[in-house]
Enzyme design. Structure first.
Site, mmCIF file in Angstrom:
data_model
loop_
_atom_site.group_PDB
_atom_site.id
_atom_site.type_symbol
_atom_site.label_atom_id
_atom_site.label_comp_id
_atom_site.label_asym_id
_atom_site.label_seq_id
_atom_site.Cartn_x
_atom_site.Cartn_y
_atom_site.Cartn_z
ATOM 1 N N THR A 1 0.833 -1.210 0.000
ATOM 2 C CA THR A 1 0.000 0.000 0.000
ATOM 3 C C THR A 1 0.868 1.261 0.000
ATOM 4 O OG1 THR A 1 -1.444 1.307 1.433
ATOM 5 C CG2 THR A 1 -0.123 -0.338 2.536
ATOM 6 N N ASP A 2 0.308 2.340 -0.520
ATOM 7 C CA ASP A 2 1.035 3.624 -0.458
ATOM 8 C C ASP A 2 1.163 4.119 0.986
ATOM 9 O OD1 ASP A 2 -1.645 4.332 -0.051
ATOM 10 O OD2 ASP A 2 -1.658 5.926 -1.550
ATOM 11 N N GLU A 3 0.354 3.558 1.895
ATOM 12 C CA GLU A 3 0.392 4.043 3.278
ATOM 13 C C GLU A 3 1.726 3.748 3.957
ATOM 14 O OE1 GLU A 3 -3.272 3.501 5.479
ATOM 15 O OE2 GLU A 3 -4.425 3.427 3.617
ATOM 16 N N TYR B 1 -1.575 -0.473 11.030
ATOM 17 C CA TYR B 1 -1.787 -1.157 9.741
ATOM 18 C C TYR B 1 -0.612 -0.911 8.802
ATOM 19 C CZ TYR B 1 -3.331 -1.525 4.865
ATOM 20 O OH TYR B 1 -3.392 -1.803 3.517
ATOM 21 N N LYS C 1 2.311 -3.443 7.208
ATOM 22 C CA LYS C 1 2.528 -3.639 5.760
ATOM 23 C C LYS C 1 3.978 -3.287 5.387
ATOM 24 C CE LYS C 1 -0.211 -4.570 3.005
ATOM 25 N NZ LYS C 1 -0.669 -5.908 2.492
HETATM 26 P P1 NAD Z 1 -10.009 -7.072 2.525
HETATM 27 O O1 NAD Z 1 -9.944 -6.796 3.985
HETATM 28 O O2 NAD Z 1 -11.251 -6.774 1.766
HETATM 29 O O3 NAD Z 1 -9.684 -8.612 2.252
HETATM 30 C C1 NAD Z 1 -8.658 -9.302 2.927
HETATM 31 C C2 NAD Z 1 -8.886 -10.794 2.699
HETATM 32 O O4 NAD Z 1 -7.828 -11.495 3.363
HETATM 33 C C3 NAD Z 1 -10.203 -11.314 3.303
HETATM 34 O O5 NAD Z 1 -10.847 -12.145 2.368
HETATM 35 C C4 NAD Z 1 -9.763 -12.104 4.523
HETATM 36 O O6 NAD Z 1 -10.625 -13.184 4.835
HETATM 37 C C5 NAD Z 1 -8.387 -12.584 4.085
HETATM 38 N N1 NAD Z 1 -7.505 -12.883 5.229
HETATM 39 C C6 NAD Z 1 -7.283 -12.100 6.313
HETATM 40 N N2 NAD Z 1 -6.427 -12.728 7.160
HETATM 41 C C7 NAD Z 1 -6.086 -13.904 6.565
HETATM 42 C C8 NAD Z 1 -5.220 -14.966 6.936
HETATM 43 N N3 NAD Z 1 -4.539 -14.937 8.079
HETATM 44 N N4 NAD Z 1 -5.094 -16.016 6.093
HETATM 45 C C9 NAD Z 1 -5.797 -16.052 4.921
HETATM 46 N N5 NAD Z 1 -6.636 -15.087 4.546
HETATM 47 C C10 NAD Z 1 -6.775 -14.012 5.347
HETATM 48 O O7 NAD Z 1 -8.761 -6.301 1.909
HETATM 49 P P2 NAD Z 1 -8.583 -5.631 0.485
HETATM 50 O O8 NAD Z 1 -9.083 -4.242 0.529
HETATM 51 O O9 NAD Z 1 -9.084 -6.556 -0.558
HETATM 52 O O10 NAD Z 1 -6.988 -5.549 0.408
HETATM 53 C C11 NAD Z 1 -6.223 -6.587 -0.196
HETATM 54 C C12 NAD Z 1 -4.752 -6.239 -0.104
HETATM 55 O O11 NAD Z 1 -4.510 -4.987 -0.735
HETATM 56 C C13 NAD Z 1 -4.260 -6.090 1.329
HETATM 57 O O12 NAD Z 1 -2.985 -6.668 1.421
HETATM 58 C C14 NAD Z 1 -4.204 -4.588 1.540
HETATM 59 O O13 NAD Z 1 -3.202 -4.250 2.494
HETATM 60 C C15 NAD Z 1 -3.859 -4.098 0.151
HETATM 61 N N6 NAD Z 1 -4.322 -2.737 -0.157
HETATM 62 C C16 NAD Z 1 -5.650 -2.415 -0.085
HETATM 63 C C17 NAD Z 1 -6.057 -1.135 -0.430
HETATM 64 C C18 NAD Z 1 -7.516 -0.725 -0.434
HETATM 65 O O14 NAD Z 1 -7.830 0.432 -0.740
HETATM 66 N N7 NAD Z 1 -8.453 -1.616 -0.114
HETATM 67 C C19 NAD Z 1 -5.124 -0.174 -0.819
HETATM 68 C C20 NAD Z 1 -3.782 -0.533 -0.844
HETATM 69 C C21 NAD Z 1 -3.399 -1.822 -0.532
HETATM 70 P P1 TYD Z 2 -10.560 4.412 4.597
HETATM 71 O O1 TYD Z 2 -11.541 3.977 3.557
HETATM 72 O O2 TYD Z 2 -10.625 3.807 5.950
HETATM 73 O O3 TYD Z 2 -9.111 4.223 3.944
HETATM 74 P P2 TYD Z 2 -7.652 4.685 4.493
HETATM 75 O O4 TYD Z 2 -7.777 5.168 5.874
HETATM 76 O O5 TYD Z 2 -6.865 3.415 4.394
HETATM 77 O O6 TYD Z 2 -7.195 5.737 3.546
HETATM 78 O O7 TYD Z 2 -10.690 5.987 4.779
HETATM 79 C C1 TYD Z 2 -10.570 6.870 3.671
HETATM 80 C C2 TYD Z 2 -10.663 8.278 4.197
HETATM 81 O O8 TYD Z 2 -11.982 8.495 4.726
HETATM 82 C C3 TYD Z 2 -9.719 8.563 5.353
HETATM 83 O O9 TYD Z 2 -9.252 9.915 5.256
HETATM 84 C C4 TYD Z 2 -10.590 8.414 6.588
HETATM 85 C C5 TYD Z 2 -11.943 8.883 6.104
HETATM 86 N N1 TYD Z 2 -13.114 8.256 6.774
HETATM 87 C C6 TYD Z 2 -14.119 9.060 7.314
HETATM 88 O O10 TYD Z 2 -14.060 10.303 7.270
HETATM 89 N N2 TYD Z 2 -15.187 8.448 7.923
HETATM 90 C C7 TYD Z 2 -15.300 7.090 8.018
HETATM 91 O O11 TYD Z 2 -16.285 6.582 8.606
HETATM 92 C C8 TYD Z 2 -14.264 6.280 7.446
HETATM 93 C C9 TYD Z 2 -14.324 4.780 7.512
HETATM 94 C C10 TYD Z 2 -13.191 6.906 6.818
#
Ligand code: NAD
Ligand code: TYD
Length: 337
Positions: A126-128, A151, A155
């Site tokens: 992630t960019d975070e 988090y 990562k």
């Molecule tokens: P999500 O939370 O929707 O899905 C995570 C999945 O991993 C779930 O299906 C969960 O059951 C599974 N999981 C969790 N713990 C596990 C374990 N111990 N063993 C096997 N499976 C397990 O997450 P997402 O949004 O789909 O993100 C996927 C990946 O992308 C993550 O690695 C996250 O850090 C990265 N990512 C997400 C975002 C975003 O905006 N959602 C942005 C940047 C990076």
């Molecule tokens: P989020 O979807 O949790 O992603 P991330 O924190 O990983 O970027 O949040 C996106 C943005 O929205 C972040 O600035 C936090 C804000 N946010 C709210 O203002 N209210 C909410 O209830 C949530 C979940 C997020």
């Protein structure tokens, strides 16, 4: 036939990736390993569970014996690791599970990739991990890691482990770092689906702080095509930022959602800010565009409409997700804000 172990393929991005590959890549077999935590949902794979090129296995990425068995049994060539605890707010309330899954789980997968001499290990990061930006500038692959939340710290640790396994044992790897994803099948703890769900139910939209935090939104399908390009073309050891060039404040995004759903702006409720809330993220994706020829296909204004309409058309999916444990989560996360 390439055989890939996809972890976390029942979650938001993983399930979008699995559906894309099964639809577009006939020469690829996917073993999908997912623990089915609160965020994992087999309904995200409706129509694909029985696909001839797909095998779903419920299990934990921390289970080294299971991983070794899967690699042997299915003659796995590569691992793409999506599995993670992924929500910043939860990492602030309960960091431990983030260490277990995101760090120890990645370590377990790396040991298997090393021992079984897999062709490639792709870590979805992630960019975070870069921390936060002020009003100017963008994250590049050279930006030092400076994670601010439990988090993002977990990562970043995983990214360091992947690199260290490459350096020490020569495993072939890539790391992708993408900005905030949005799109179909996202769990409504994340900002966009949470606001859509609340607006549909005429509930307050809880905006943290002043609502001016900026995220760089990437449509999930575009993220998946980028990962596929990395898998197919990238030299080992390279890290790629993936972003949609769609910087928006949270209030801008929420305004678009309310307009599309024809709901009043008065639903917006400013609540207590998230602890350590990162102000701004922005991705410079020049490297993946120039070196691998990837580009996003959807601009935010189109992608957000597609996404809102998908949630409108899939209210049964949403209902199934938000019934049960979600209610308890929502009350505990928002009652004192
Ligand atoms: P999500 O939370 O929707 O899905 C995570 C999945 O991993 C779930 O299906 C969960 O059951 C599974 N999981 C969790 N713990 C596990 C374990 N111990 N063993 C096997 N499976 C397990 O997450 P997402 O949004 O789909 O993100 C996927 C990946 O992308 C993550 O690695 C996250 O850090 C990265 N990512 C997400 C975002 C975003 O905006 N959602 C942005 C940047 C990076
Ligand atoms: P989020 O979807 O949790 O992603 P991330 O924190 O990983 O970027 O949040 C996106 C943005 O929205 C972040 O600035 C936090 C804000 N946010 C709210 O203002 N209210 C909410 O209830 C949530 C979940 C997020």
């Amino acid at each position: 036939m390439k055989k890939i172990l996809v972890t976390g393929g029942a979650g938001f991005i993983g399930s979008n990736f699995v559906r894309m590959v099964l639809t577009e890549q006939p020469d690829c077999f996917i073993v999908n390993l997912d623990k089915l935590t609160y965020a994992g949902n087999l309904e995200n794979l409706t129509g694909f569970l029985e696909h001839k090129n797909h095998k779903f296995i419920k299990g934990d990425i921390c289970d080294g014996e299971l991983i070794a068995k899967i690699i042997d049994e299915y003659k796995i060539d590569a691992i793409i690791n999506f599995a993670a605890e992924s929500h910043v707010d939860r990492s602030i309330s309960e960091p431990k599970i983030f260490i277990d899954t995101n760090i120890a789980g990645t370590l377990t997968l790396l040991e298997a990739a090393r021992d079984k001499k897999l062709e490639r290990f792709i870590q979805i990061s992630t960019d975070e991990v870069y921390g936060e930006l002020g009003p100017d500038g963008m994250f590049t692959e050279q930006t030092p890691l400076s994670p601010n939340s439990p988090y993002s710290a977990s990562k970043a640790s995983a990214d360091h482990l992947v690199r260290a396994f490459g350096h020490t044992w020569g495993i072939k790897y890539n790391i992708t770092r993408c900005s905030n994803n949005y799109g179909e099948y996202q769990f409504p703890e994340k900002m966009i689906p949470l606001m859509i769900n609340n607006a549909l139910n005429d509930k307050d939209l809880p905006v943290y702080g002043d609502g001016l935090n900026v995220r760089d939104w990437l449509y999930v399908y575009d993220h998946c095509t980028a990962i596929w390009q990395v898998f197919e073309k990238a030299p080992s050891g390279e890290i790629y930022n993936i972003g949609g060039c769609n910087e928006k404040t949270n209030l801008e995004v929420i305004g678009l959602i309310l307009n599309r759903l024809k709901k009043p702006q008065s639903l917006i409720k400013f609540v207590k800010d998230r602890l350590g809330h990162d102000r701004r993220y922005a991705i410079d994706a020049t490297k993946i565009m120039n070196e691998l020829g990837w580009k996003p296909s959807v601009i935010f204004e189109e992608g957000i409409v597609k996404t809102i309409d998908w949630y409108l058309q899939n209210q049964e999916w949403l209902q199934n997700v938000v019934s049960g444990d979600y209610q308890k989560y929502y009350e505990s996360m928002y009652e004192n804000r």
